[in-house]
Design a protein around this motif. Structure first.
Motif, mmCIF file in Angstrom:
data_model
loop_
_atom_site.group_PDB
_atom_site.id
_atom_site.type_symbol
_atom_site.label_atom_id
_atom_site.label_comp_id
_atom_site.label_asym_id
_atom_site.label_seq_id
_atom_site.Cartn_x
_atom_site.Cartn_y
_atom_site.Cartn_z
ATOM 1 N N GLY A 218 12.971 7.961 29.768
ATOM 2 C CA GLY A 218 11.893 8.840 29.324
ATOM 3 C C GLY A 218 10.574 8.098 29.234
ATOM 4 N N ASP A 219 9.488 8.761 29.641
ATOM 5 C CA ASP A 219 8.172 8.135 29.663
ATOM 6 C C ASP A 219 7.217 8.926 28.779
ATOM 7 O OD1 ASP A 219 6.276 6.291 30.354
ATOM 8 O OD2 ASP A 219 6.023 6.969 32.423
ATOM 9 N N SER A 220 5.997 8.450 28.692
ATOM 10 C CA SER A 220 5.022 9.031 27.770
ATOM 11 C C SER A 220 4.681 10.476 28.091
ATOM 12 C CB SER A 220 3.742 8.189 27.771
ATOM 13 O OG SER A 220 3.195 8.111 29.076
ATOM 14 N N GLY A 221 4.865 10.880 29.340
ATOM 15 C CA GLY A 221 4.557 12.254 29.704
ATOM 16 C C GLY A 221 5.387 13.285 28.974
ATOM 17 N N LEU A 222 6.558 12.882 28.480
ATOM 18 C CA LEU A 222 7.397 13.817 27.726
ATOM 19 C C LEU A 222 6.760 14.193 26.395
ATOM 20 C CD1 LEU A 222 10.960 12.319 28.316
ATOM 21 C CD2 LEU A 222 9.921 14.292 29.448
ATOM 22 N N GLY A 223 5.791 13.403 25.944
ATOM 23 C CA GLY A 223 5.106 13.707 24.693
ATOM 24 C C GLY A 223 3.986 14.702 24.903
ATOM 25 N N THR A 224 4.319 15.841 25.478
ATOM 26 C CA THR A 224 3.336 16.882 25.728
ATOM 27 C C THR A 224 3.679 18.122 24.929
ATOM 28 O OG1 THR A 224 2.168 18.094 27.484
ATOM 29 C CG2 THR A 224 4.550 17.868 27.730
ATOM 30 N N SER A 225 2.705 18.965 24.688
ATOM 31 C CA SER A 225 2.899 20.158 23.873
ATOM 32 C C SER A 225 4.026 21.031 24.431
ATOM 33 C CB SER A 225 1.594 20.955 23.828
ATOM 34 O OG SER A 225 1.746 22.127 23.081
ATOM 35 N N GLY A 226 4.982 21.366 23.591
ATOM 36 C CA GLY A 226 6.086 22.222 23.993
ATOM 37 C C GLY A 226 7.296 21.492 24.527
ATOM 38 N N SER A 227 7.175 20.182 24.757
ATOM 39 C CA SER A 227 8.279 19.422 25.325
ATOM 40 C C SER A 227 9.501 19.411 24.398
ATOM 41 C CB SER A 227 7.830 17.991 25.614
ATOM 42 O OG SER A 227 8.872 17.210 26.145
ATOM 43 N N GLY A 228 9.260 19.281 23.097
ATOM 44 C CA GLY A 228 10.372 19.289 22.153
ATOM 45 C C GLY A 228 11.096 20.616 22.123
ATOM 46 N N ASP A 229 10.351 21.714 22.253
ATOM 47 C CA ASP A 229 10.976 23.037 22.309
ATOM 48 C C ASP A 229 11.877 23.140 23.536
ATOM 49 O OD1 ASP A 229 9.396 23.881 20.057
ATOM 50 O OD2 ASP A 229 7.725 24.151 21.449
ATOM 51 N N ALA A 255 18.731 15.120 31.036
ATOM 52 C CA ALA A 255 18.155 16.097 31.967
ATOM 53 C C ALA A 255 16.678 16.326 31.687
ATOM 54 C CB ALA A 255 18.924 17.417 31.879
ATOM 55 N N HIS A 256 16.312 16.361 30.422
ATOM 56 C CA HIS A 256 14.915 16.540 30.018
ATOM 57 C C HIS A 256 14.059 15.382 30.530
ATOM 58 C CE1 HIS A 256 11.697 16.243 26.826
ATOM 59 N NE2 HIS A 256 11.593 17.533 27.118
ATOM 60 N N ALA A 257 14.534 14.149 30.323
ATOM 61 C CA ALA A 257 13.778 12.973 30.762
ATOM 62 C C ALA A 257 13.719 12.876 32.283
ATOM 63 C CB ALA A 257 14.401 11.710 30.180
ATOM 64 N N ALA A 258 14.832 13.166 32.950
ATOM 65 C CA ALA A 258 14.865 13.074 34.409
ATOM 66 C C ALA A 258 13.940 14.102 35.050
ATOM 67 C CB ALA A 258 16.297 13.268 34.909
ATOM 68 N N SER A 259 13.866 15.290 34.470
ATOM 69 C CA SER A 259 12.930 16.290 34.976
ATOM 70 C C SER A 259 11.498 15.787 34.859
ATOM 71 C CB SER A 259 13.090 17.599 34.193
ATOM 72 O OG SER A 259 12.169 18.568 34.636
ATOM 73 N N GLY A 260 11.179 15.134 33.731
ATOM 74 C CA GLY A 260 9.847 14.567 33.568
ATOM 75 C C GLY A 260 9.549 13.472 34.572
ATOM 76 N N GLN A 261 10.537 12.645 34.880
ATOM 77 C CA GLN A 261 10.334 11.571 35.850
ATOM 78 C C GLN A 261 9.975 12.140 37.223
ATOM 79 O OE1 GLN A 261 10.108 8.393 35.644
ATOM 80 N NE2 GLN A 261 10.878 7.900 33.627
ATOM 81 N N ARG A 262 10.643 13.193 37.623
ATOM 82 C CA ARG A 262 10.340 13.791 38.931
ATOM 83 C C ARG A 262 8.953 14.421 38.944
ATOM 84 N NH1 ARG A 262 15.991 16.400 41.268
ATOM 85 N NH2 ARG A 262 17.178 14.448 41.164
ATOM 86 N N LEU A 263 8.591 15.046 37.835
ATOM 87 C CA LEU A 263 7.280 15.677 37.765
ATOM 88 C C LEU A 263 6.159 14.638 37.769
ATOM 89 C CD1 LEU A 263 8.157 18.388 35.139
ATOM 90 C CD2 LEU A 263 7.348 18.842 37.467
ATOM 91 N N TYR A 272 1.973 16.612 33.678
ATOM 92 C CA TYR A 272 2.832 17.783 33.833
ATOM 93 C C TYR A 272 2.989 18.541 32.517
ATOM 94 C CZ TYR A 272 6.354 14.307 32.357
ATOM 95 O OH TYR A 272 7.043 13.320 31.700
ATOM 96 N N LEU A 273 3.497 19.767 32.625
ATOM 97 C CA LEU A 273 3.573 20.682 31.490
ATOM 98 C C LEU A 273 5.021 20.905 31.068
ATOM 99 C CD1 LEU A 273 1.096 23.411 32.810
ATOM 100 C CD2 LEU A 273 0.572 21.349 31.471
#
Length: 290
Positions: A218-229, A255-263, A272-273
């Motif tokens: 997981g990278d810093s991009g996961l710290g975006t609005s709505g990511s926790g939801d 799966a959440h982190a891997a999706s962020g990596q691809r985005l 990314y959003l």
């Protein structure tokens, strides 16, 4: 912490821990109820609910404030959407009416917290849910509901409830009533032990017996609005499919982190959003399950 019980989550590790493969119609993949939202934050419920469907849940129900229910039902036509009483400021009231009680009792998974905004009303609502939820129903406590739990730590004590807590670092600190240290494996274990349930803390999943599963991509991009939801919704969907709490949380954070990596390849590390993370979950799961 010694690390003896820590497992790093990789595709190979997850494939050796396969998710249940339900057969039959949508009922075999379970019903998720997302309970949350306010007049100003209906999107949190949309993200969590859509993520649950992308993770494989068979049925989705959403209970939110009455002022936003109609718009939410149009935005997510796959879901049953119910409007509930709200305060003058647009927060959901902490009441358990007959309609909501029926939804809670009929759900396989209840996710409470996304988009809730009043900690006192949320606390009353969480207590009301715990009073009527079936013993075999999976419960996810997220966002503002975690703040309410921190003020009422005894709520989960003595209850035979399959619960998963999904705090970020600041919510984890509030649950333990202190600042967290650098060893998030150890902090996740303390949270799991204190509350007697599985905890997913910033990519670190722990259960009360001290086992830990760690997601390291997981990278810093996961710290975006709505990511926790979105992350909580993925876990809810996997629970609905029949995964056990620690398994659902582990697969979910990966799966959440891997999706962020691809985005990140398309939009940069922080461009990314959360809605795009949700859309990327299903392909990740499909590859892992192939």
């Amino acid at each position: 912490m010694s690390g003896e019980k820590t497992v790093t989550l990789t595709p190979g590790r997850l494939r050796s821990w396969p998710l249940p493969r339900p057969e039959g119609d949508k009922s075999s993949r379970g019903t998720v109820l997302v309970l949350g939202g306010s007049r100003s934050t209906p999107g949190a419920v949309l993200l969590a609910g859509t993520a649950a469907l992308r993770a494989g849940a068979g049925k989705l129900q959403m209970a939110t404030t009455e002022s936003t229910a109609a718009a939410l039902s149009i935005a997510v036509p796959e879901a049953l959407v119910v409007g509930l009483p709200e305060t003058d400021t647009g927060a959901m009231r902490g009441e358990m009416g007959d309609q909501l009680a029926g939804l809670v009792r009929g759900a396989d998974v209840v996710l409470i917290g996304p988009g809730l905004v009043d900690v006192e009303e949320t606390g009353a609502l969480l207590e009301a849910v715990l009073d009527v939820v079936d013993a075999d129903t999976r419960l996810i406590v997220d966002a503002y509901a975690l703040g309410a739990l921190a003020e009422r730590q005894s709520l989960l004590h003595g209850r035979k409830t399959y619960a998963v807590l999904t705090p970020n670092v600041s919510e984890g600190a509030r649950l333990l009533d202190r600042e967290l240290g650098d060893d998030l494996d150890a902090e996740a274990i303390e949270l799991a032990s204190t509350y007697g349930c599985v905890v997913s803390l910033f990519g670190h999943v722990a259960d009360p017996d001290g086992s830990v599963w760690r997601e390291e991509t997981g990278d810093s991009g996961l710290g975006t609005s709505g990511s926790g939801d979105a992350a909580a919704g993925v876990i809810a969907g996997l629970l609905a499919r029949g995964a056990e709490p620690a398994q659902a949380a582990s697969w979910g954070v990966y799966a959440h982190a891997a999706s962020g990596q691809r985005l990140a390849v398309q939009h940069g590390r922080t461009g990314y959003l959360a809605r795009e993370i949700v859309d990327g979950v299903a392909p990740i799961l499909a590859e892992l399950e192939s």
